[in-house]
Design a protein around this motif. Structure first.
Motif, PDB file in Angstrom:
ATOM      1  N   LEU A  32      34.758  20.166  18.195  1.00 34.16           N
ATOM      2  CA  LEU A  32      36.244  20.649  18.556  1.00 34.16           C
ATOM      3  C   LEU A  32      36.844  19.065  18.727  1.00 34.16           C
ATOM      4  O   LEU A  32      36.192  18.017  19.492  1.00 34.16           O
ATOM      5  N   VAL A  33      38.006  19.102  18.409  1.00 35.23           N
ATOM      6  CA  VAL A  33      38.599  17.407  18.671  1.00 35.23           C
ATOM      7  C   VAL A  33      39.583  17.763  19.740  1.00 35.23           C
ATOM      8  O   VAL A  33      40.355  18.705  19.895  1.00 35.23           O
ATOM      9  N   ARG A  34      39.444  16.864  20.846  1.00 31.62           N
ATOM     10  CA  ARG A  34      40.369  16.923  21.954  1.00 31.62           C
ATOM     11  C   ARG A  34      41.370  15.734  21.856  1.00 31.62           C
ATOM     12  O   ARG A  34      41.068  14.340  21.833  1.00 31.62           O
ATOM     13  N   ILE A  35      42.637  16.200  21.930  1.00 32.79           N
ATOM     14  CA  ILE A  35      43.575  14.983  21.540  1.00 32.79           C
ATOM     15  C   ILE A  35      44.482  14.846  23.051  1.00 32.79           C
ATOM     16  O   ILE A  35      45.104  15.878  23.226  1.00 32.79           O
ATOM     17  N   PRO A  36      44.509  13.769  23.572  1.00 38.83           N
ATOM     18  CA  PRO A  36      45.254  13.700  24.844  1.00 38.83           C
ATOM     19  C   PRO A  36      46.987  13.730  24.468  1.00 38.83           C
ATOM     20  O   PRO A  36      47.356  13.143  23.526  1.00 38.83           O
ATOM     21  N   LEU A  37      47.462  14.538  25.347  1.00 39.16           N
ATOM     22  CA  LEU A  37      48.965  14.472  24.965  1.00 39.16           C
ATOM     23  C   LEU A  37      49.840  13.790  26.448  1.00 39.16           C
ATOM     24  O   LEU A  37      49.377  14.215  27.462  1.00 39.16           O
ATOM     25  N   HIS A  38      50.785  13.305  26.392  1.00 37.53           N
ATOM     26  CA  HIS A  38      51.658  12.921  27.322  1.00 37.53           C
ATOM     27  C   HIS A  38      52.887  13.424  27.202  1.00 37.53           C
ATOM     28  O   HIS A  38      53.362  14.081  26.170  1.00 37.53           O
ATOM     29  N   GLU A  39      53.770  13.268  28.286  1.00 38.33           N
ATOM     30  CA  GLU A  39      55.189  13.873  28.157  1.00 38.33           C
ATOM     31  C   GLU A  39      56.030  13.339  27.058  1.00 38.33           C
ATOM     32  O   GLU A  39      55.720  11.971  26.824  1.00 38.33           O
ATOM     33  N   GLY A  40      56.668  14.103  26.279  1.00 39.42           N
ATOM     34  CA  GLY A  40      57.505  13.393  25.130  1.00 39.42           C
ATOM     35  C   GLY A  40      56.891  13.619  24.035  1.00 39.42           C
ATOM     36  O   GLY A  40      56.082  14.567  23.822  1.00 39.42           O
ATOM     37  N   TRP A  41      57.256  12.879  22.916  1.00 39.46           N
ATOM     38  CA  TRP A  41      56.729  12.984  21.472  1.00 39.46           C
ATOM     39  C   TRP A  41      55.140  12.684  21.530  1.00 39.46           C
ATOM     40  O   TRP A  41      54.684  11.255  21.927  1.00 39.46           O
ATOM     41  N   ASN A  42      54.347  13.232  20.938  1.00 33.36           N
ATOM     42  CA  ASN A  42      52.889  12.731  20.665  1.00 33.36           C
ATOM     43  C   ASN A  42      52.655  13.060  19.028  1.00 33.36           C
ATOM     44  O   ASN A  42      53.064  13.924  18.218  1.00 33.36           O
ATOM     45  N   LEU A  43      52.218  12.194  18.383  1.00 33.71           N
ATOM     46  CA  LEU A  43      51.588  12.105  16.966  1.00 33.71           C
ATOM     47  C   LEU A  43      50.276  12.276  17.012  1.00 33.71           C
ATOM     48  O   LEU A  43      49.415  11.588  17.369  1.00 33.71           O
ATOM     49  N   VAL A  44      50.037  13.785  16.419  1.00 38.49           N
ATOM     50  CA  VAL A  44      48.513  14.086  16.504  1.00 38.49           C
ATOM     51  C   VAL A  44      48.250  14.371  15.088  1.00 38.49           C
ATOM     52  O   VAL A  44      48.926  14.458  14.089  1.00 38.49           O
ATOM     53  N   GLY A  45      47.026  14.257  14.551  1.00 38.91           N
ATOM     54  CA  GLY A  45      46.603  14.370  13.365  1.00 38.91           C
ATOM     55  C   GLY A  45      45.472  15.128  13.359  1.00 38.91           C
ATOM     56  O   GLY A  45      44.420  15.368  14.123  1.00 38.91           O
ATOM     57  N   ASP A  46      45.203  15.867  11.987  1.00 38.06           N
ATOM     58  CA  ASP A  46      44.009  16.471  11.820  1.00 38.06           C
ATOM     59  C   ASP A  46      43.059  15.897  11.273  1.00 38.06           C
ATOM     60  O   ASP A  46      43.238  15.187  10.049  1.00 38.06           O
ATOM     61  N   PRO A  47      41.687  15.664  11.952  1.00 36.50           N
ATOM     62  CA  PRO A  47      40.730  14.847  11.482  1.00 36.50           C
ATOM     63  C   PRO A  47      39.818  15.416  10.520  1.00 36.50           C
ATOM     64  O   PRO A  47      38.808  14.557  10.049  1.00 36.50           O
ATOM     65  N   PHE A  48      39.957  16.583  10.345  1.00 42.15           N
ATOM     66  CA  PHE A  48      38.829  17.377   9.541  1.00 42.15           C
ATOM     67  C   PHE A  48      39.188  17.089   7.965  1.00 42.15           C
ATOM     68  O   PHE A  48      40.425  16.932   7.682  1.00 42.15           O
ATOM     69  N   PRO A  49      38.329  17.401   7.045  1.00 46.18           N
ATOM     70  CA  PRO A  49      38.667  17.660   5.586  1.00 46.18           C
ATOM     71  C   PRO A  49      39.165  18.831   5.239  1.00 46.18           C
ATOM     72  O   PRO A  49      39.036  19.071   4.076  1.00 46.18           O
ATOM     73  N   PHE A  50      39.705  19.701   6.095  1.00 42.30           N
ATOM     74  CA  PHE A  50      40.576  20.975   5.654  1.00 42.30           C
ATOM     75  C   PHE A  50      41.501  21.093   6.573  1.00 42.30           C
ATOM     76  O   PHE A  50      41.600  20.359   7.828  1.00 42.30           O
ATOM     77  N   SER A  51      42.553  22.018   6.290  1.00 44.23           N
ATOM     78  CA  SER A  51      43.613  22.294   7.104  1.00 44.23           C
ATOM     79  C   SER A  51      43.138  23.291   8.239  1.00 44.23           C
ATOM     80  O   SER A  51      42.323  24.298   8.250  1.00 44.23           O
ATOM     81  N   VAL A  52      43.903  23.157   9.215  1.00 46.10           N
ATOM     82  CA  VAL A  52      43.438  24.113  10.624  1.00 46.10           C
ATOM     83  C   VAL A  52      44.937  24.600  10.930  1.00 46.10           C
ATOM     84  O   VAL A  52      45.926  24.100  11.057  1.00 46.10           O
ATOM     85  N   SER A  53      44.864  26.220  11.064  1.00 45.40           N
ATOM     86  CA  SER A  53      46.038  26.793  11.553  1.00 45.40           C
ATOM     87  C   SER A  53      46.588  26.284  12.877  1.00 45.40           C
ATOM     88  O   SER A  53      45.611  26.011  13.910  1.00 45.40           O
TER      89      SER A  53
END
Length: 197
Positions: A32-53
């Motif tokens: 499971l990937v945990r991505i910290p988010l702050h207020e405003g815009w966050n640029l997040v990415g899928d680190p898996f070798p497949f798409s995730v819904s």
């Protein structure tokens, strides 16, 4: 290899044409990937070798409670739109529809509690499970067309929306909406989203 921070944080890279870029990484196909988010815009990415819904991800509150993405949107913690930058143009999808695409970064907006005083610290955590999307092929084949499921939703008497596409030479800004909704407010709400950076 330098430590570039948490897994799942997205980055922009500007390079001259013709440059060779080598990337190195570690497969996270079981974690499971945990991505910290702050207020405003966050640029997040899928680190898996497949798409995730998008719908399979969750939002974790500072107290440890977890919400579905839909519940986080309903509680006005984040806007229901996710943008990606492809070939010089932003593309918009409405949560929870669509996918995080493998090795791609996308913009999410966390609604600030006080618009004049953003909190730069982690206020939420995005949890992306290692669950391959069942609709990967269908979503990819539909990216070139306007998908009505991803248009902003307006409801109530007299509500309407219109999509505007602006073109100039080889530049396109295809996700502009005007309209009216009886659910709209003067601030950030589910009927509007600021443009990503």
């Amino acid at each position: 290899i330098p430590d570039v921070g948490p897994v799942g944080i997205g980055y922009f890279l500007s390079i001259p044409s013709g440059a060779l870029v080598k990337t190195y990484g570690v497969s996270y196909s079981q974690n499971l990937v945990r991505i910290p988010l702050h207020e405003g815009w966050n640029l997040v990415g899928d680190p898996f070798p497949f798409s995730v819904s998008f719908g399979s991800s969750e939002i974790e509150m500072p107290n440890g409670n977890r919400l579905t993405v839909s519940d986080a949107v309903a509680q006005n913690l984040m806007l229901p739109y996710i943008y990606e930058y492809v070939a010089g143009s932003y593309k918009l999808q409405q949560l929870p529809n669509g996918n995080y695409d493998a090795w791609q970064a996308q913009w999410l907006y966390v609604v600030p509690k006080n618009i004049s005083n953003y909190n730069p610290k982690n206020v939420l955590t995005l949890l992306i499970p290692p669950t391959q999307s069942a609709s990967t092929g269908a979503v990819r084949s539909a990216k070139g067309r306007a998908a009505s499921a991803n248009d902003p939703t307006v409801t109530g008497p007299g509500s309407w929306t219109l999509r505007l596409i602006a073109r100039s030479n080889d530049l396109v800004d295809a996700y502009n909406y005007i309209g009216m909704s009886s659910n709209a407010t003067n601030g950030n709400d589910l009927t509007k989203a600021p443009k990503p950076p």
